[in-house]
Design a protein around this motif. Sequence first.
Motif, short mmCIF file in Angstrom:
data_model
loop_
_atom_site.label_atom_id
_atom_site.label_comp_id
_atom_site.label_asym_id
_atom_site.label_seq_id
_atom_site.Cartn_x
_atom_site.Cartn_y
_atom_site.Cartn_z
N PHE A 168 29.61 -55.48 23.12
CA PHE A 168 28.85 -54.54 22.29
C PHE A 168 27.35 -54.52 22.60
O PHE A 168 26.56 -54.05 21.79
CB PHE A 168 29.08 -54.85 20.81
CG PHE A 168 30.51 -54.62 20.37
CD1 PHE A 168 30.98 -53.34 20.15
CD2 PHE A 168 31.38 -55.68 20.20
CE1 PHE A 168 32.29 -53.12 19.74
CE2 PHE A 168 32.70 -55.48 19.79
CZ PHE A 168 33.15 -54.20 19.56
N ASP A 169 26.97 -55.03 23.75
CA ASP A 169 25.57 -54.96 24.15
C ASP A 169 25.22 -53.50 24.47
O ASP A 169 25.80 -52.92 25.39
CB ASP A 169 25.36 -55.84 25.38
CG ASP A 169 23.93 -55.77 25.91
OD1 ASP A 169 23.05 -55.27 25.18
OD2 ASP A 169 23.70 -56.21 27.05
N PRO A 170 24.28 -52.88 23.74
CA PRO A 170 23.96 -51.46 23.95
C PRO A 170 23.49 -51.16 25.37
O PRO A 170 23.78 -50.10 25.91
CB PRO A 170 22.85 -51.19 22.93
CG PRO A 170 23.04 -52.22 21.88
CD PRO A 170 23.53 -53.45 22.60
N GLU A 171 22.76 -52.09 25.98
CA GLU A 171 22.25 -51.84 27.33
C GLU A 171 23.39 -51.83 28.35
O GLU A 171 23.40 -51.00 29.27
CB GLU A 171 21.21 -52.90 27.71
CG GLU A 171 19.93 -52.81 26.89
CD GLU A 171 18.89 -53.83 27.34
OE1 GLU A 171 19.17 -54.59 28.30
OE2 GLU A 171 17.81 -53.87 26.71
N SER A 188 38.13 -34.33 26.82
CA SER A 188 38.65 -34.89 25.58
C SER A 188 37.60 -35.79 24.96
O SER A 188 36.66 -36.23 25.63
CB SER A 188 39.92 -35.69 25.85
OG SER A 188 40.93 -34.86 26.39
N THR A 189 37.78 -36.08 23.67
CA THR A 189 36.86 -37.01 23.00
C THR A 189 37.54 -38.37 22.80
O THR A 189 38.76 -38.47 22.65
CB THR A 189 36.40 -36.50 21.62
OG1 THR A 189 37.49 -36.56 20.70
CG2 THR A 189 35.85 -35.09 21.71
N PHE A 190 36.70 -39.39 22.78
CA PHE A 190 37.14 -40.77 22.61
C PHE A 190 36.25 -41.42 21.55
O PHE A 190 35.03 -41.25 21.58
CB PHE A 190 37.01 -41.54 23.93
CG PHE A 190 37.80 -40.95 25.06
CD1 PHE A 190 38.99 -41.54 25.48
CD2 PHE A 190 37.37 -39.80 25.71
CE1 PHE A 190 39.73 -40.99 26.53
CE2 PHE A 190 38.09 -39.25 26.76
CZ PHE A 190 39.28 -39.84 27.16
N THR A 191 36.84 -42.13 20.63
CA THR A 191 36.05 -42.86 19.64
C THR A 191 35.31 -43.98 20.36
O THR A 191 35.91 -44.82 21.03
CB THR A 191 36.96 -43.44 18.55
OG1 THR A 191 37.67 -42.37 17.91
CG2 THR A 191 36.13 -44.18 17.50
N HIS A 192 33.99 -43.98 20.22
CA HIS A 192 33.11 -44.89 20.95
C HIS A 192 33.15 -46.27 20.29
O HIS A 192 32.75 -46.43 19.14
CB HIS A 192 31.69 -44.32 20.94
CG HIS A 192 30.74 -45.01 21.85
ND1 HIS A 192 29.39 -44.75 21.86
CD2 HIS A 192 30.92 -45.96 22.81
CE1 HIS A 192 28.79 -45.49 22.76
NE2 HIS A 192 29.70 -46.24 23.35
N LEU A 193 33.60 -47.28 21.03
CA LEU A 193 33.72 -48.63 20.47
C LEU A 193 32.39 -49.18 19.98
O LEU A 193 32.33 -49.89 18.96
CB LEU A 193 34.33 -49.58 21.50
CG LEU A 193 35.83 -49.84 21.40
CD1 LEU A 193 36.17 -50.58 20.12
CD2 LEU A 193 36.63 -48.55 21.47
N LEU A 194 31.32 -48.87 20.69
CA LEU A 194 30.01 -49.40 20.31
C LEU A 194 29.64 -49.04 18.88
O LEU A 194 28.98 -49.81 18.18
CB LEU A 194 28.93 -48.88 21.27
CG LEU A 194 27.52 -49.43 21.05
CD1 LEU A 194 27.46 -50.93 21.35
CD2 LEU A 194 26.51 -48.67 21.92
#
Length: 318
Positions: free
Chosen positions: A150-153, A266-272
């Motif tokens: 989950f590191d945003p960078e 398509s769309t994907f739910t973003h894990l972050l």
Amino acid sequence: MILLCLFVACFGVAAYAKNVPVPRVSQGYLVDLATAPWHVGLYRKTASSHKQICGGTIIAKRVVITAAHCVTKDRHIVLPASQFAVAAGKIYRLWNDIHDVDAQKSDVKEIKVPPRYQGAVTNYQHDIALLLLTAHFNYTDHVKPACLNFDPEFDEKQLQEGQWGKVVGWGLTGKNSRKSEVLQGATLQYITIDKCIEQCPAGFRSLITGDKICAGYKNGTAVCRGDSGGGLVLPEVVDGIEWYFLRGVISTSPTSAGLCNIYTWSTFTHLLQHEHFVKSVLPDVEKTCGIFGGIRLPRLVDSNQRSENCKCVCTSGT
């Protein structure tokens, strides 16, 4: 709009969703289990057998991530966990196919869905669910978790326009085809959110909610009905070894005159965007990847480490 349930064509529409975009894998390739060991089939139990309805991704020995629309109905009602089972290490879609000699199966013990998930009412925002299993997976070459970080960078580094991700599933293989009987895979390009909103069908734009990312092509390679809930994973080489990080969960896709629209993204739910939800069940999920086989994945900075390294000072407003 079509709910992408990776089971119908490589990813497809949720069995319980109505008038919702549905994803599948169209124009995909046959999958070797060792190249996608994190993938599971989500099955709904019936009186006579188990019906494959969606896909999912192993993130721990007793936990699978999928789409909320695969396990809910009527906005936010979570269906009983006892109605579902999962199977990993499978090439063939049928629950008891004799050729799946490495398959591992488990009933679902509990289902976790974000409290703000409201289905179509909120355009499938928070379309993510955690399945807690009754039995644990034994990690092998054909059954392993995908990595989470989950590191945003690092997330931003992976999600660059033109970068490719991998999806697999048993969804529809064409706009009016049947479900695939064998596991299919495809590589999809990441699409920037600005480009996705600007160039997608106007009626689909409201489905690109704040927790979505987009990926795909417009050449017939796509996810479709039956693929929903499956994972979009992106590769990263660490110490000479290629690892796959889960970045999205197959969610929705624009509708068309056929069963699936294979010429759009398509769309994907973003894990972050769902770090807190995932870690409410698995606080140390970022540490689970790479522990199988005596190999440990070198840590990329996790959220706790980021907090410990922060040198900032908070001041009061007075």
